[in-house]
Scaffold this active site. Structure first.
Site, PDB file in Angstrom:
ATOM      1  N   THR A  16      -7.234  -1.659   7.683  1.00  9.39           N
ATOM      2  CA  THR A  16      -6.914  -0.565   6.763  1.00  9.39           C
ATOM      3  C   THR A  16      -6.160  -1.123   5.559  1.00  9.39           C
ATOM      4  OG1 THR A  16      -4.755   0.033   7.702  1.00  9.39           O
ATOM      5  CG2 THR A  16      -6.718   0.966   8.759  1.00  9.39           C
ATOM      6  N   GLY A  17      -6.218  -0.395   4.463  1.00  6.98           N
ATOM      7  CA  GLY A  17      -5.596  -0.901   3.231  1.00  6.98           C
ATOM      8  C   GLY A  17      -6.248  -2.196   2.794  1.00  6.98           C
ATOM      9  N   ALA A  18      -7.578  -2.251   2.899  1.00 11.78           N
ATOM     10  CA  ALA A  18      -8.292  -3.527   2.771  1.00 11.78           C
ATOM     11  C   ALA A  18      -8.578  -3.953   1.339  1.00 11.78           C
ATOM     12  CB  ALA A  18      -9.616  -3.443   3.535  1.00 11.78           C
ATOM     13  N   SER A  20      -6.453  -4.273  -1.284  1.00  6.90           N
ATOM     14  CA  SER A  20      -5.313  -4.725  -2.087  1.00  6.90           C
ATOM     15  C   SER A  20      -4.386  -5.578  -1.239  1.00  6.90           C
ATOM     16  CB  SER A  20      -4.545  -3.514  -2.636  1.00  6.90           C
ATOM     17  OG  SER A  20      -3.417  -3.923  -3.393  1.00  6.90           O
ATOM     18  N   GLY A  21      -3.721  -6.528  -1.877  1.00  3.25           N
ATOM     19  CA  GLY A  21      -2.633  -7.271  -1.264  1.00  3.25           C
ATOM     20  C   GLY A  21      -2.974  -7.916   0.065  1.00  3.25           C
ATOM     21  N   ILE A  22      -2.167  -7.616   1.095  1.00  5.13           N
ATOM     22  CA  ILE A  22      -2.326  -8.217   2.416  1.00  5.13           C
ATOM     23  C   ILE A  22      -3.709  -7.940   2.981  1.00  5.13           C
ATOM     24  CG2 ILE A  22      -1.544  -8.119   4.810  1.00  5.13           C
ATOM     25  CD1 ILE A  22       1.263  -7.463   3.736  1.00  5.13           C
ATOM     26  N   GLY A  23      -4.163  -6.692   2.894  1.00  6.27           N
ATOM     27  CA  GLY A  23      -5.453  -6.331   3.464  1.00  6.27           C
ATOM     28  C   GLY A  23      -6.589  -7.095   2.812  1.00  6.27           C
ATOM     29  N   SER A 147       7.758  -4.916   8.339  1.00  6.47           N
ATOM     30  CA  SER A 147       8.415  -5.587   7.215  1.00  6.47           C
ATOM     31  C   SER A 147       9.723  -6.167   7.737  1.00  6.47           C
ATOM     32  CB  SER A 147       8.691  -4.577   6.088  1.00  6.47           C
ATOM     33  OG  SER A 147       9.551  -5.135   5.103  1.00  6.47           O
ATOM     34  N   TYR A 160      11.224   3.679   2.083  1.00 11.74           N
ATOM     35  CA  TYR A 160      10.274   2.696   2.621  1.00 11.74           C
ATOM     36  C   TYR A 160      10.878   1.995   3.833  1.00 11.74           C
ATOM     37  CZ  TYR A 160       7.308  -1.482   2.806  1.00 11.74           C
ATOM     38  OH  TYR A 160       6.465  -2.499   3.211  1.00 11.74           O
TER      39      TYR A 160
END
Length: 362
Positions: A16-18, A20-23, A147, A160
């Site tokens: 998921t969140g694929a 951008s960034g880490i994904g 995190s 957050y």
């Protein structure tokens, strides 16, 4: 029972969140190593472009458009993986959003939205993943992205931090429950330090000034490496970035000093010089429009000895054992020299006393 996980090249991953960034970094790294992918995000255009990119490189990738805050769309993504690949082996809950600003300045609606994505998104993904994985003979892996702020809160990103504390509590409790009911399912919590991702660009900003992540900043690829390691190796928890671990240790052992220092330093260290040229509208309520792994930062750390030690436990154990053995040898050598020196000194004194007792001859 320790889960017996497949090699990555034989796995299907849902991320998921694929886009951008880490994904995004994880998707590219996993495809390069032969894994089949189902990529999930809210941005259909970016998903299509990413799948085309990975297929052009010889990878196997498909996508499902879903907002992780919506359980039904997460269930539909899992059904899509089942339709395309006959299921999945690893599920990565990575999607996340944030807000920069004081808690008092953050509307309750925005605070709830952060929890809808960061916490409830993890809950939805975990429940869907576990429901499928626990029925498999070969088990599988659930990976939740927390995190270092799951362990140590800081100002400016208070909401957050709260959401990531919740992710940690949920993940640890779920792991313990599955140890009895589904021992073949490995549950890993990965806790990155500050990264060079578009995280700040996609966050809503109530500070009234440009923002950035406080240093040290680590490369997103280090988190991708940790995720893929956990997909193959049952692992409880991985912290990415020694600087993040140092922050947590400082806060845990010296809270009386850490909290006032962080209250003063973090707002200063979170001030950006200017907004990045690539920055778009925040992604709190709508999909981010770009397809980027990184955001401009200076001095990004491409390696982390602390993280490498966690991903290579045998080598780390051998190095530690070697260092301890060398230390013992040095201590024994020092003791031997000390004993030898003491003996020499005793002989010298004995001879000196013997000479002093000899009669003087006329």
């Amino acid at each position: 029972m320790r889960p017996a996980l497949k090699a990555l090249a034989a796995q299907t991953l849902v991320i998921t969140g694929a886009t951008s960034g880490i994904g995004l970094a994880t998707a590219r790294a996993a495809a390069a190593r032969g894994a089949k992918l189902l990529l999930v995000s809210r941005n259909e255009q970016a998903l299509r472009a990413l799948c085309e990119e990975l297929k052009a490189r010889g990878g196997t990738a498909n996508f499902a458009v879903a907002d992780v805050a919506d359980l039904a769309s997460v269930q539909a993504a899992a059904a899509r993986a089942d339709e395309l690949y006959g299921g999945f082996d690893t599920w990565v809950n990575n999607a996340g959003v944030s807000v920069y600003g004081a808690i008092a300045d953050t509307p309750l609606e925005d605070q709830r939205r952060i929890f809808e994505t960061n916490y409830w998104g993890v809950v939805h993904g975990s429940q869907v993943a576990v429901e499928q994985l626990k029925g498999r003979a070969d088990g599988g892996t659930l990976i939740n992205i927390g995190s270092v702020l799951s362990d140590q809160a800081i100002p400016v990103q208070g909401v957050y931090c709260a959401s990531k504390h919740a992710v940690k509590g949920f993940t640890n409790a779920l792991r313990m429950e599955l140890a009895r009911s589904a021992p073949g399912v490995s549950v890993t919590l990965i806790k990155p330090a500050a990264l060079d991702t578009p995280f700040r660009d996609h966050a809503r900003n109530y500070t009234g000034a440009p923002v950035k992540n406080p240093p040290p900043i680590y490369a997103a690829s280090l988190v991708a490496d940790a995720i893929l390691y956990a997909a193959e190796t049952p692992t409880r928890e991985i912290t990415v970035g020694g600087g993040g671990r140092a922050l947590v240790q400082f806060g845990q052992h010296f809270p009386w000093l850490a909290e006032p220092l962080l209250a003063w330093a973090v707002p200063l260290l979170s001030r950006g010089a200017s907004e990045p040229s690539e920055a778009k509208d925040d992604a709190l309520y709508k999909a981010g429009r770009d397809l980027r792994e990184h955001s401009p930062y200076f001095g990004v750390r491409q390696t982390s000895l602390y993280t490498a030690a966690q991903l290579n436990p045998r080598i780390t154990a051998a190095v530690i054992s070697g260092a301890l053995a060398a230390g013992l040898v040095m201590l024994k050598a020092r003791d031997s020299l000390r004993i030898h020196g003491a003996k020499r000194e005793a002989v010298r004194r004995y001879r000196a006393n013997a000479e002093a007792r000899q009669p003087v001859q006329d």
